[in-house]
Design a protein around this motif. Structure first.
Motif, PDB file in Angstrom:
ATOM      1  N   GLU A   1       0.841  -1.180   0.000  1.00  0.00           N
ATOM      2  CA  GLU A   1       0.000   0.000   0.000  1.00  0.00           C
ATOM      3  C   GLU A   1       0.884   1.240   0.000  1.00  0.00           C
ATOM      4  OE1 GLU A   1      -2.846   2.146   3.172  1.00  0.00           O
ATOM      5  OE2 GLU A   1      -3.279   0.047   2.764  1.00  0.00           O
ATOM      6  N   LEU A   2       0.552   2.152  -0.880  1.00  0.00           N
ATOM      7  CA  LEU A   2       1.297   3.400  -0.998  1.00  0.00           C
ATOM      8  C   LEU A   2       0.829   4.380   0.066  1.00  0.00           C
ATOM      9  CD1 LEU A   2       3.276   5.174  -2.619  1.00  0.00           C
ATOM     10  CD2 LEU A   2       1.330   5.854  -4.021  1.00  0.00           C
ATOM     11  N   GLN A   3       1.769   4.916   0.824  1.00  0.00           N
ATOM     12  CA  GLN A   3       1.446   5.930   1.817  1.00  0.00           C
ATOM     13  C   GLN A   3       2.313   7.153   1.559  1.00  0.00           C
ATOM     14  OE1 GLN A   3       1.563   4.545   5.826  1.00  0.00           O
ATOM     15  NE2 GLN A   3       0.156   2.868   5.434  1.00  0.00           N
ATOM     16  N   LEU A   4       1.653   8.290   1.427  1.00  0.00           N
ATOM     17  CA  LEU A   4       2.354   9.537   1.140  1.00  0.00           C
ATOM     18  C   LEU A   4       2.157  10.513   2.294  1.00  0.00           C
ATOM     19  CD1 LEU A   4       1.180   9.950  -2.550  1.00  0.00           C
ATOM     20  CD2 LEU A   4       3.406   9.154  -1.777  1.00  0.00           C
ATOM     21  N   PRO A   5       3.233  11.105   2.788  1.00  0.00           N
ATOM     22  CA  PRO A   5       3.087  12.099   3.851  1.00  0.00           C
ATOM     23  C   PRO A   5       2.459  13.384   3.304  1.00  0.00           C
ATOM     24  CG  PRO A   5       5.371  11.958   3.144  1.00  0.00           C
ATOM     25  CD  PRO A   5       4.619  10.868   2.419  1.00  0.00           C
ATOM     26  N   ASP A   6       1.880  14.170   4.189  1.00  0.00           N
ATOM     27  CA  ASP A   6       1.228  15.420   3.787  1.00  0.00           C
ATOM     28  C   ASP A   6       2.175  16.351   3.047  1.00  0.00           C
ATOM     29  OD1 ASP A   6      -1.155  14.607   4.835  1.00  0.00           O
ATOM     30  OD2 ASP A   6      -0.957  15.725   6.710  1.00  0.00           O
ATOM     31  N   THR A   7       3.467  16.255   3.310  1.00  0.00           N
ATOM     32  CA  THR A   7       4.436  17.126   2.648  1.00  0.00           C
ATOM     33  C   THR A   7       4.528  16.860   1.150  1.00  0.00           C
ATOM     34  OG1 THR A   7       6.209  15.587   3.212  1.00  0.00           O
ATOM     35  CG2 THR A   7       5.854  17.459   4.706  1.00  0.00           C
TER      36      THR A   7
END
Length: 131
Positions: A1-7
């Protein structure tokens, strides 16, 4: 699963922005990025929209931003996947504007590689109003 930080996410475009002014704001070093981009089959900016008609409209709207950079249409209307793969292999492309289905097909067939992509822009709020 791809998880991207808010930045990883840039602020949405305000209604006071044109597409070119928004792109200039999020990518102030565009000319330098273009000059250093040498990879074929890749893009610096990928703009995803809902239809071929909208993609053509967006390409016209980014004239002030794109300068001498090469833009590729990434949608199915009258353009075969193999033709687009050849165009991506032929030379360096800086901007791609297209529909999710065609972009997915290009990625699955190794015609488009996203390793060099710096910005993914979603044309989120626009709705295609068919007459």
């Amino acid at each position: 699963e791809l998880q991207l930080p808010d930045t990883c996410f840039l602020p949405p475009s305000e209604s006071t922005h044109t597409l070119s002014s928004y792109l200039k704001e999020i990518c102030p070093k565009w000319v330098k990025l273009c000059k250093n981009h040498k990879e074929k089959k890749s893009l610096l900016i990928l703009l995803v929209c809902s239809s071929a008609h909208r993609a053509l409209e967006l390409i016209k709207l980014m004239t002030a931003f794109k300068g001498d950079s090469k833009v590729l249409k990434l949608f199915a209307k009258h353009i075969k996947v193999k033709e687009q793969i050849k165009l991506l292999e032929k030379g360096v492309t800086h901007l791609g504007v297209g529909t999710p289905g065609r972009i997915k097909a290009l990625i699955e067939q190794d015609g488009l590689i996203l390793d060099s992509t710096k910005y993914l822009v979603l044309d989120w709020n626009w709705r295609d109003r068919k007459s």
